[in-house]
Every structure is written in structure tokens, then in C-alpha cells.
Design an enzyme around this catalytic site. Structure first.
Site, PDB file in Angstrom:
ATOM      1  N   HIS A 204       0.762  -1.270   0.053  1.00 18.97           N
ATOM      2  CA  HIS A 204       0.023   0.067   0.030  1.00 18.97           C
ATOM      3  C   HIS A 204       0.880   1.347   0.008  1.00 18.97           C
ATOM      4  CE1 HIS A 204      -0.240   1.257   4.114  1.00 18.97           C
ATOM      5  NE2 HIS A 204       0.230   0.114   4.592  1.00 18.97           N
ATOM      6  N   CYS A 328       0.057  11.109  17.385  1.00 18.26           N
ATOM      7  CA  CYS A 328      -1.330  11.310  17.656  1.00 18.26           C
ATOM      8  C   CYS A 328      -2.185  10.190  17.546  1.00 18.26           C
ATOM      9  CB  CYS A 328      -1.877  12.530  16.722  1.00 18.26           C
ATOM     10  SG  CYS A 328      -1.563  12.428  15.150  1.00 18.26           S
TER      11      CYS A 328
HETATM   12  C1  LIG Z   1       4.395   1.610   6.369  1.00 13.45           C
HETATM   13  C2  LIG Z   1       5.636   0.756   7.052  1.00 13.45           C
HETATM   14  C3  LIG Z   1       5.582  -0.489   7.716  1.00 13.45           C
HETATM   15  C4  LIG Z   1       4.230  -1.110   7.825  1.00 13.45           C
HETATM   16  O1  LIG Z   1       3.719  -1.436   6.650  1.00 13.45           O
HETATM   17  P1  LIG Z   1       2.162  -2.115   6.685  1.00 13.45           P
HETATM   18  O2  LIG Z   1       1.908  -2.831   5.424  1.00 13.45           O
HETATM   19  O3  LIG Z   1       1.052  -1.081   6.953  1.00 13.45           O
HETATM   20  O4  LIG Z   1       2.089  -3.137   7.889  1.00 13.45           O
HETATM   21  C5  LIG Z   1       6.573  -1.176   7.909  1.00 13.45           C
HETATM   22  N1  LIG Z   1       7.889  -0.270   7.791  1.00 13.45           N
HETATM   23  C6  LIG Z   1       7.967   0.874   7.187  1.00 13.45           C
HETATM   24  C7  LIG Z   1       9.094   1.544   7.144  1.00 13.45           C
HETATM   25  C8  LIG Z   1       6.651   1.490   6.932  1.00 13.45           C
HETATM   26  O5  LIG Z   1       6.874   2.568   6.166  1.00 13.45           O
END
Ligand SMILES: *Cc1c(COP(=O)(O)O)cnc(C)c1O
Length: 408
Positions: A204, A328
Site C-alpha cells: 500500500h 497522535c
Molecule cells: C508502512 C511501513 C511499515 C508497515 O507496513 P504495513 O503494510 O502497513 O504493515 C513498515 N515499515 C515501514 C518503514 C513503513 O513505512
């Protein structure tokens, strides 16, 4: 300037692209069979997943059998770290090296392991938000089980020297994992060439849907079972595969990793324009994180005498989606652990804003951001008692000024 809508929070999540959605749709309505089923629409779904694995593997320079689909970055981080910890503990190795500014999916996993008797070294990241291979080398011990260091930081966008860090780990015979969630699509990644043993990524953040990602684990690394059940993902993560999401992920990876340098150059130009514009217009501000070794789309600026949440709300009223350094979401008022890891005082870290820009952003959008941020910061400062104290050089506030650009 006319009001615009600018989504500048692509490090939080992204819009699903048309090409990704197009790739997914048939797997909802036509090829909806269970990939483990024997009839045609089941077999074709099963084949599709394996093609997706091949497409992803070819982008990152690994074998399809080394890709394990997960629900995203957090799951991949958990699996890699807890898995490696369990395997290595059996060999008497219970020391882990990471950094102070990892994503919580890594940090909280490490904290959990500390409660299980592991020792964790949290490398400091310095004022610029970077770690060096030398730091890693010096921290490695006889009993080091794993080094886990993020490829690029999600808040301040700094990009770590991952191939060099991996080399140090290999020289010392230590397993190396990287959370590459923010780096994919921004930095060229070839796991074989760069010596990466395990890598987490998430869909995502690169225009696929939420709830899909993968863990790459080099051949020979036997991951412990994450979910018991059927034989999916070599029996290590059971459960009927999310076929549409997997297909979308393959497309998102291909799209994001095509023409990285052309895209990076274009986005970096707009980023630099925004950073220059804001820092020229707004006094008592600072850019967080190294200016060069950063993701093309990352802008993280602190404004003295400004409260992060007010800034975000006012930007929202002006059509700009941004995020702040303060946590937050967790309901706490503590500033971000990333900004504190740079050595910023709470008062400075509190007034922070992260913009993460991506296509289809334009220079004109950049101008609108500069103009709006300038206006909004001035408005908030006019109502801020702290800003009043700072301007009047009230005792105790001089120290804060050393972290930001001059007031005049
Ligand atoms: C967004 C993010 C995650 C978590 O990924 P998800 O698919 O939302 O669980 C892990 N590490 C970093 C660096 C991120 O930016």
C-alpha cells in the site's frame, strides 16, 4: 492562489493506481477459484499467483521460491525478526542489532524479544539520521543473531548505505534483514547484488491495496511457521491466498520500479523547490534528515513555536494532506521517536510536518504548498505563547533557537 487538493502523505499510504486495479479486477469476478482447487478456475488462480511471484522476483533479482506473501510490512518484519531470533537462539545467539529510528513493527518486535531474554543494540542515528557500516561492524559480537536496519526511514526519508552494511554483516557471518517498505520504487534494489538476506515490503506504500506485502528470505533461510494450517506459502503461512491483492502487488512492484531514476529526478526537483521555498519564507525552521541521502519525495520540517496537530488541521482546511512527527494515532502526546533520535528537543520535534510527495504532483502544487505552509505557520505563531517567548528571547528559549534557522 486558488485552493487545490494535494495528497502529500504517500509515506502513510497511497491511492491504488488504475493499472493495479485493472490487474486485480478479473480475480474478483472471473478467476475467483481457490488456488488450491483442481478445476480450471482454481488452477488458473494458482498459476497466476506463481506468475506474480516470478514477476516480483525478477524485479528484485531473486528466485520466486524466496518470496513469501504476507499481509504487509508489519507482518514481514515480525516474521523475519522473530523467525531469525528463534532459529539463532537455538544456537546460543541472542543479540540483535538495529537502529533507534526503525518503524514500530521492528522496534516493538525487538522490545518483545528483549522481554524474552534477547539483548538488543539500538544504534544511534546522529543528527542527520543515518547509520554507517562502521557502526554496525563495531556493534557485531560473537553472539549476534541478526542485524535489522531499515533501507529508508519513513518519517525523515533518509536512505541507509544498505549494500555496505550487508557486506559488513557477511564478513562477520551475521544474518542481515532490511525493512525496505519506503525504499521500494525509490531506490533500485537487487537483493543478490546488494547482499540482502531478508527484506520486508508492503503494497500500500506503492499504489497497491492495503493488507498485502511480502518477505524475501534467501534460499537456505528456513523461516519458522507463522500460521499453521494448509500448505500455502510452503506450509509456513497457511490460509487461502489473497489472489487479487497478490496480482495487484506484482503490478505495483513493476510499475514502481520502472524508470526509478527518471521519476526520482523529477520528484526530487519539486521536493527541493518546496524545501527551499519554505525555508526561505519561514524563519526558525529546520529540515530534518540528511538533505541528499533522502527519498525523492520526503520533506520533513520542524517549525519552532508551532504545534504539529494545529498545523496539520489547518493544512487540511487548505486541501493539503500531510502528517506530523507526533504520534497522535497512539493517543500519546510524545513526539516521534524518530525526531527525538536526531537529538531534537521536544519543543522542536512537536512542531513538525512530513510531506511525502509523489506523482502526479506538479511544480504548481509545490508553489501552492509553499504559499499555504508559510501562511498557516504565521497564523499559528501569532496565537502561540511559546512563539511570543521565543521572539522576546525569554530565558530558556535561546537553546531552542540553536536547532533552527535564524528568526530575522
Ligand atoms: C508502512 C511501513 C511499515 C508497515 O507496513 P504495513 O503494510 O502497513 O504493515 C513498515 N515499515 C515501514 C518503514 C513503513 O513505512
Amino acid at each position: 492562489m486558488e485552493k487545490r487538493f494535494i495528497y502529500a502523505d504517500n509515506s502513510a499510504t497511497t491511492k491504488v493506481s488504475d493499472s493495479v486495479l485493472g490487474e486485480m479486477l478479473p480475480y474478483f469476478t472471473e478467476e475467483y477459484g481457490n488456488p488450491s482447487s483442481i478445476y480450471k478456475i482454481g488452477r488458473s488462480a494458482g498459476r497466476a499467483i506463481e506468475t506474480a511471484r516470478e514477476r516480483i522476483a525478477s524485479v528484485f533479482g531473486c528466485q520466486p521460491s524466496e518470496i513469501y506473501f504476507t499481509s504487509g510490512g508489519s507482518e514481514a518484519d515480525n516474521w523475519a525478526i522473530r523467525g531469525a531470533a528463534a532459529k539463532m537462539a537455538a544456537k546460543g545467539k541472542k543479540h540483535i542489532i538495529t537502529t533507534a529510528f526503525e518503524h514500530h513493527a521492528v522496534l516493538h518486535t525487538c522490545e518483545y524479544l528483549e522481554k524474552q531474554g534477547f539483548e538488543v543494540t539500538y544504534l544511534p542515528v546522529g543528527e542527520k539520521g543515518l547509520v554507517t557500516p562502521e557502526q554496525v561492524e563495531n556493534a557485531i559480537r560473537e553472539d549476534t543473531a541478526l542485524v535489522t536496519i531499515m533501507y529508508a526511514n519513513n518519517e525523515i526519508g533518509t536512505v541507509m548505505p544498505i549494500p555496505e552494511i550487508a557486506e559488513v554483516c557477511h564478513k562477520k557471518g551475521v544474518l542481515f534483514h532490511t525493512d525496505a517498505v519506503q525504499a521500494v520504487g525509490n531506490v533500485p534494489i537487487n537483493v543478490a547484488e546488494q547482499g540482502i538476506d531478508m527484506m520486508s515490503m508492503s503494497g500500500h506504500k506503492i499504489h497497491a491495496q492495503k493488507g498485502i506485502g511480502f518477505l524475501y528470505a534467501k534460499k537456505g533461510i528456513v523461516l519458522p511457521n507463522l500460521i499453521y494450517g494448509g500448505g500455502q506459502e510452503k506450509g509456513r503461512r497457511a490460509g487461502t491466498e489473497n489472489v487479487p491483492a497478490i496480482m495487484g502487488l506484482a503490478r505495483a512492484v513493476e510499475d514502481a520500479c520502472a524508470d526509478i531514476s527518471e521519476k526520482a529526478e523529477r520528484i526530487t526537483k519539486i521536493r527541493e523547490h518546496i524545501i527551499d521555498g519554505i525555508l526561505e519564507n519561514v524563519p526558525a525552521a529546520r529540515l530534518n534528515g540528511d538533505r541528499e541521502k533522502r527519498l525523492p519525495g520526503n520533506i520533513n520540517i520542524s517549525f519552532l513555536g508551532v504545534e504539529g496537530e494545529s498545523l496539520l488541521l489547518m493544512l487540511d482546511m487548505n486541501g493539503i494532506c500531510a502528517s506530523s512527527g507526533s504520534a497522535c494515532t497512539s493517543g500519546s502526546l510524545d513526539p516521534s521517536h524518530v525526531l527525538l533520535s536526531l537529538g531534537l528537543p521536544h519543543e522542536v520535534a512537536h512542531g513538525s510536518m512530513r510531506l511525502s510527495i509523489a506523482d502526479p504532483i506538479t511544480m504548481e502544487d509545490g508553489d501552492y504548498i509553499i504559499e499555504t505552509v508559510t501562511k498557516v505557520v504565521e497564523k499559528i505563531r501569532n496565537m502561540s505563547p511559546l512563539w511570543e517567548d521565543i521572539k522576546n528571547k525569554k530565558q530558556g528559549t535561546e537553546r531552542l533557537l540553536s536547532f533552527v534557522s535564524p528568526i530575522e
